[in-house]
Design a protein around this motif. Structure first.
Motif, PDB file in Angstrom:
ATOM      1  N   ASP A 291      32.277  15.470   5.122  1.00 35.79           N
ATOM      2  CA  ASP A 291      31.832  14.592   4.049  1.00 35.79           C
ATOM      3  C   ASP A 291      31.405  15.396   2.807  1.00 35.79           C
ATOM      4  O   ASP A 291      30.616  16.344   2.924  1.00 35.79           O
ATOM      5  CB  ASP A 291      30.651  13.757   4.549  1.00 35.79           C
TER       6      ASP A 291
ATOM      7  N   GLU B  81      24.922   7.241  -2.565  1.00 31.07           N
ATOM      8  CA  GLU B  81      25.568   6.658  -1.396  1.00 31.07           C
ATOM      9  C   GLU B  81      24.594   5.697  -0.714  1.00 31.07           C
ATOM     10  O   GLU B  81      23.676   6.131  -0.008  1.00 31.07           O
ATOM     11  CB  GLU B  81      25.990   7.757  -0.430  1.00 31.07           C
TER      12      GLU B  81
ATOM     13  N   GLN C 257      30.731   9.067   8.949  1.00 29.36           N
ATOM     14  CA  GLN C 257      31.963   8.480   8.415  1.00 29.36           C
ATOM     15  C   GLN C 257      33.219   9.124   9.005  1.00 29.36           C
ATOM     16  O   GLN C 257      34.305   8.528   8.983  1.00 29.36           O
ATOM     17  CB  GLN C 257      31.991   8.615   6.890  1.00 29.36           C
TER      18      GLN C 257
ATOM     19  N   ARG D  49      35.750   7.667  12.636  1.00 25.89           N
ATOM     20  CA  ARG D  49      36.480   6.413  12.442  1.00 25.89           C
ATOM     21  C   ARG D  49      37.889   6.559  13.011  1.00 25.89           C
ATOM     22  O   ARG D  49      38.632   7.449  12.614  1.00 25.89           O
ATOM     23  CB  ARG D  49      36.550   6.049  10.958  1.00 25.89           C
TER      24      ARG D  49
END
Length: 278
Positions: free
Chosen positions: A24, A51, A99, A102
């Protein structure tokens, strides 16, 4: 079949066709700030504020039982002051990696979520244990070491997810088969992924050797990660539950001089840590 699927996954990686999980960008910036050794709180605050999901997660952490939250904080600035700038930046690195977990395939997505819970618990649990044992020379590395130790499993899940979605596999592997492959390959592929992310030792060496049969009993960081990993698995947090595991009887607990009562405290801390993501 297990060997065949492993060979297919490795061929995908060796052929340069594998999807590399993204580190990230905000987590990467926070890691860079930590590596530089000093940074302004205002820069960290702006990074988090950009964010919303990250800001919410940091506030949950600041107000959590795990971090001893008493009076509720409602702003990012207050949260950073409560947690401390360095620990807040470390949390940005940890929370930013969610994140990456996924997957398109439902079965692999469920496994990725269990892997994320394990990684989060081990990151916060290793940080707690090292501070509890008062080993200041490895305090700054503990949280990231706990986060990254199983990162090779994430890499492999991404590879398998792509193989399934592209129909290069003629069958959908069972959960048992996937876990067998993750267990066999994740240490070496995790070290390879850290090379891609340009994350150096001590993390790379720890990822590569965290399942070695022989352990350097002077390596407190490796011992702490292994001990927390075992406690998390005993609690069923992760992909490989081990309810019969006895952490107090391990070499790691003995080398670190961790008594049973502290392991009981660690179990509570790991369960509290999971509340941060809910």
């Amino acid at each position: 079949m297990s060997e065949s699927l492993a060979d297919i996954a490795l061929a995908q990686i060796e052929g340069g066709r594998a999807r590399i999980p993204v580190f990230d960008p905000k987590a990467a910036r926070a890691q860079q700030m930590l590596a530089e050794g000093s940074f302004e709180i205002e820069e960290l605050e702006a990074l988090i504020a950009a964010e919303p999901a990250l800001a919410s997660a940091l506030l949950r952490a600041a107000n959590s039982t795990f971090f001893g939250g008493l009076d509720k904080v409602v702003s990012i600035h207050e949260g950073i002051l409560r947690l401390g700038a360095r620990r807040s930046a470390q949390l940005v690195v940890v929370l930013g990696q969610k994140q990456a977990h996924r997957m398109g395939n439902p079965q692999l997505q469920a496994m990725a979520e269990r892997l994320w819970s394990h990684s989060l618990a081990c990151a916060l649990g290793t940080d707690w244990l090292v501070r509890r044992l008062r080993v200041p020379e490895i305090e700054n590395a503990a949280m990231l070491a706990g986060l990254l130790h199983d990162t090779g499993k994430l890499f492999l899940l991404c590879v398998l997810d792509d193989l399934i979605s592209s129909r290069k596999l003629q069958f959908e592997p069972t959960g048992t088969l996937v876990i067998q492959i993750l267990a066999a390959l994740h240490a070496s592929l995790g070290a390879r992924l850290l090379d891609e992310w340009r994350i150096p030792d001590p993390y790379r060496a720890l990822v590569l050797h965290h399942h070695d049969e022989e352990v350097d009993e002077s390596d407190a960081l490796l011992l702490a990660v292994r001990l927390v990993d075992g406690v998390a698995n005993k609690l069923g947090i992760g992909l490989e539950p081990r309810p019969d595991h006895d952490p107090a009887g391990t070499l790691e607990a003995q080398a670190l001089r961790v008594p049973e009562v502290m392991i009981a405290e660690l179990e509570i801390q790991l369960e509290d840590a999971l509340a941060i993501e809910s």
